[in-house]
Design a protein around this motif. Sequence first.
Motif, mmCIF file in Angstrom:
data_model
loop_
_atom_site.group_PDB
_atom_site.id
_atom_site.type_symbol
_atom_site.label_atom_id
_atom_site.label_comp_id
_atom_site.label_asym_id
_atom_site.label_seq_id
_atom_site.Cartn_x
_atom_site.Cartn_y
_atom_site.Cartn_z
ATOM 1 N N GLU A 219 0.859 -1.192 0.000
ATOM 2 C CA GLU A 219 0.000 0.000 0.000
ATOM 3 C C GLU A 219 0.890 1.234 0.000
ATOM 4 O OE1 GLU A 219 -1.090 0.550 4.713
ATOM 5 O OE2 GLU A 219 -2.376 -0.750 3.497
ATOM 6 N N LYS A 220 0.465 2.248 -0.697
ATOM 7 C CA LYS A 220 1.227 3.491 -0.793
ATOM 8 C C LYS A 220 1.139 4.237 0.539
ATOM 9 C CE LYS A 220 3.569 5.931 -3.909
ATOM 10 N NZ LYS A 220 2.856 6.641 -4.979
ATOM 11 N N ALA A 221 2.241 4.831 0.943
ATOM 12 C CA ALA A 221 2.259 5.601 2.181
ATOM 13 C C ALA A 221 1.575 6.942 1.975
ATOM 14 C CB ALA A 221 3.704 5.809 2.640
ATOM 15 N N ALA A 222 1.108 7.515 3.069
ATOM 16 C CA ALA A 222 0.517 8.850 2.997
ATOM 17 C C ALA A 222 1.579 9.849 2.559
ATOM 18 C CB ALA A 222 -0.051 9.231 4.359
ATOM 19 N N GLY A 223 1.140 10.912 1.959
ATOM 20 C CA GLY A 223 2.080 11.882 1.407
ATOM 21 C C GLY A 223 3.005 12.498 2.433
ATOM 22 N N ASP A 224 2.534 12.573 3.689
ATOM 23 C CA ASP A 224 3.362 13.196 4.731
ATOM 24 C C ASP A 224 4.124 12.161 5.563
ATOM 25 O OD1 ASP A 224 1.191 12.036 5.904
ATOM 26 O OD2 ASP A 224 0.710 13.729 7.226
ATOM 27 N N ASP A 225 4.154 10.908 5.105
ATOM 28 C CA ASP A 225 4.837 9.851 5.843
ATOM 29 C C ASP A 225 6.320 9.878 5.486
ATOM 30 O OD1 ASP A 225 5.792 7.524 7.016
ATOM 31 O OD2 ASP A 225 3.927 6.439 6.672
ATOM 32 N N ALA A 226 7.138 10.293 6.444
ATOM 33 C CA ALA A 226 8.567 10.419 6.181
ATOM 34 C C ALA A 226 9.310 9.099 6.328
ATOM 35 C CB ALA A 226 9.177 11.453 7.128
ATOM 36 N N GLU A 227 8.654 8.094 6.923
ATOM 37 C CA GLU A 227 9.348 6.842 7.209
ATOM 38 C C GLU A 227 9.486 5.946 5.987
ATOM 39 O OE1 GLU A 227 9.059 3.023 10.287
ATOM 40 O OE2 GLU A 227 7.622 4.676 10.413
ATOM 41 N N ALA A 228 8.511 6.007 5.079
ATOM 42 C CA ALA A 228 8.526 5.086 3.943
ATOM 43 C C ALA A 228 7.793 5.676 2.752
ATOM 44 C CB ALA A 228 7.895 3.753 4.335
ATOM 45 N N TYR A 229 8.189 5.201 1.574
ATOM 46 C CA TYR A 229 7.464 5.554 0.349
ATOM 47 C C TYR A 229 6.194 4.716 0.246
ATOM 48 C CZ TYR A 229 6.635 6.400 -4.617
ATOM 49 O OH TYR A 229 6.081 6.750 -5.821
ATOM 50 N N GLY A 230 6.287 3.474 0.755
ATOM 51 C CA GLY A 230 5.147 2.577 0.779
ATOM 52 C C GLY A 230 5.332 1.535 1.868
ATOM 53 N N TRP A 231 4.331 0.645 1.972
ATOM 54 C CA TRP A 231 4.369 -0.371 3.022
ATOM 55 C C TRP A 231 4.091 -1.748 2.425
ATOM 56 C CZ3 TRP A 231 6.035 1.129 7.683
ATOM 57 C CH2 TRP A 231 5.965 2.496 7.989
ATOM 58 N N ALA A 232 4.819 -2.741 2.927
ATOM 59 C CA ALA A 232 4.592 -4.127 2.511
ATOM 60 C C ALA A 232 3.747 -4.815 3.566
ATOM 61 C CB ALA A 232 5.933 -4.855 2.355
ATOM 62 N N LEU A 233 2.721 -5.517 3.123
ATOM 63 C CA LEU A 233 1.845 -6.288 4.007
ATOM 64 C C LEU A 233 2.293 -7.744 3.976
ATOM 65 C CD1 LEU A 233 -1.545 -4.748 2.808
ATOM 66 C CD2 LEU A 233 0.044 -3.877 4.544
#
Length: 257
Positions: A219-233
Amino acid sequence: MPTQAPLKLLLVDDEPLARERLRALLGDIAGQCPVAIAGEAGNGLQALEFLRSQAVDVVLSDIRMPGMDGIELASHLGRLAHPPAVIFTTAYDNYAVQAFDLNAVDYLMKPVRAQRLLAALQKLPERPPAAGLLAGIGLTVRGGGRSHLSCHERGRLLLVPVAEVLYFKADLKYVTARTVDREYLLDESLTQLEQEFPERFLRLHRAVLVARTALAGFEKAAGDDAEAYGWALLRGVPERLPVSRRQWAAARGELTG
């Protein structure tokens, strides 16, 4: 080598006849090198299980064995607080033997001869084999990485089956290995793990490797999420793993390709 007490030995070989021959040879040279055979094991896993409850001075180990080979066994022994000396026995006189010799790890070619065995035991104590050399040789000898990783926990050496690891995550100088059941702290390098298991684990982030079979989606990370560009489930656990912008396309390709 001390003479006041016999050396305690563990014989490790998947062939009972080979272990029997070693027992006979050790009996033949007992006058020159007193030993006490503490036990026997059919592979590296059995040897480590034995060593949980009883320490030895020397492990005489075959190289090619099912379950866990002698090279991987030696790499785990090297992590013990007081690792036993390791003398390899092998029927293969290939480049690996020369590498062991150069690193002061002795080896005996099968069929083992009494005088050669005596000479090896009389060289003790030798320094334990270097883990990096063992890892490199092991990759070629067995055609892949280790079957288990090891870690210390409350004074015990624990084995972690690589097949059960969902991901590795680096934090400061340690790497966490996550299985469905729990986490383990490893004294390993994330880069070395990536190089050792390229077919099994995929780089998601500078601090994360994931088992390809554990990926369930992205899933794509929120625009203001500095930790990751996206997330793996992941399958089997609720955690999400960060995916960097650089690794995003390759990671998603694992599921779409």
